[in-house]
Write a protein that holds these residues in place. Structure first.
Motif: not given
Length: 190
Positions: A173-186
C-alpha cells in the motif's frame, strides 16, 4: 587456496583459512557495507560480525557452497539487522526525526515525509486487531517476537506470520509513494 579446499580447512578449524577469506573478501564487503552505512566504524563492526558468523557457522557449510554469495548474504543480513536495531532504539529515532526536520530545507520533502507518516498510521489502523496489536508491540514498543508471544499467549510462529503479513500489507500500500516510501519502509517498518 582453492575454494573447496578453503571450506574443508575452515571446517577443520584451520584459522589460516579464515584469514585467507578475510584477505580475499574484506575490502569488497567493506565497500558493499559502507555504501549502506556511510560510517567507517559501523562498517568495520559489520565486517567483523560477518567473519565471526562465518566462523561460527563453518560446520554447516557444504563443500559446494559459493563463499562469495554466502559472505555477501551474511553482510546484507547483518546490515539489515543493524538498521533494525538502531530503529528500535528510541534515542536513534528521535535523533533521526530531528535530523530530518533540521536538514529539510525543502518544504515539499517535509510535507511528503509527514504525509507518508500519516499514511503508515492510517494503514496500521486498517490491520486486523490482533495483527495491529502485534505490529505496534514490535515496532513502537520494541518487543521481540518472543516477548510478544509470551504477552499474548501465542506461538512465535503466529507472531512471525502476523508481522510478515503486516509488512506485506504496508509495503503493497506504500508503493504508490515511490522511492521515499521504499526508504521509509526499509528504515521504519521492515
Amino acid at each position: 587456496m582453492e575454494k573447496r579446499n578453503l571450506i574443508k580447512q575452515l571446517k577443520s578449524e584451520n584459522k589460516l583459512a579464515i584469514n585467507e577469506l578475510y584477505e580475499s573478501y574484506s575490502s569488497r564487503l567493506y565497500r558493499f557495507a559502507f555504501g549502506y552505512l556511510k560510517s567507517e566504524a559501523d562498517t568495520l563492526d559489520i565486517i567483523q560480525e560477518v567473519f565471526i558468523r562465518l566462523w561460527n557457522s563453518r560446520h554447516q557449510l557444504k563443500e559446494d557452497t559459493n563463499l562469495e554469495s554466502f559472505l555477501f548474504t551474511i553482510t546484507r543480513n547483518t546490515i539489515i539487522s543493524a538498521f533494525r536495531k538502531k530503529i528500535t532504539e528510541k534515542e536513534y529515532l528521535d535523533d533521526l526525526k530531528l535530523l530530518v526536520t533540521k536538514n529539510s530545507s525543502d518544504t515539499e520533502s517535509q510535507v511528503e515525509y509527514n504525509l507518508l507518516s500519516e499514511k503508515v498510521t492510517q494503514l496500521v489502523s486498517q490491520l486486523p486487531v490482533q495483527r495491529r496489536r502485534i505490529f505496534i508491540l514490535s515496532k513502537e514498543k520494541g518487543y521481540t517476537n518472543q516477548a510478544i508471544a509470551n504477552e499474548l499467549h501465542i506461538s512465535i510462529k503466529t507472531v512471525e506470520d502476523h508481522m510478515t503479513k503486516a509488512r506485506k500489507f504496508l509495503k503493497e500500500n506504500l508503493r504508490e509513494y515511490g522511492l521515499l516510501a521504499i526508504l521509509f519502509f526499509e528504515l521504519f517498518i521492515s
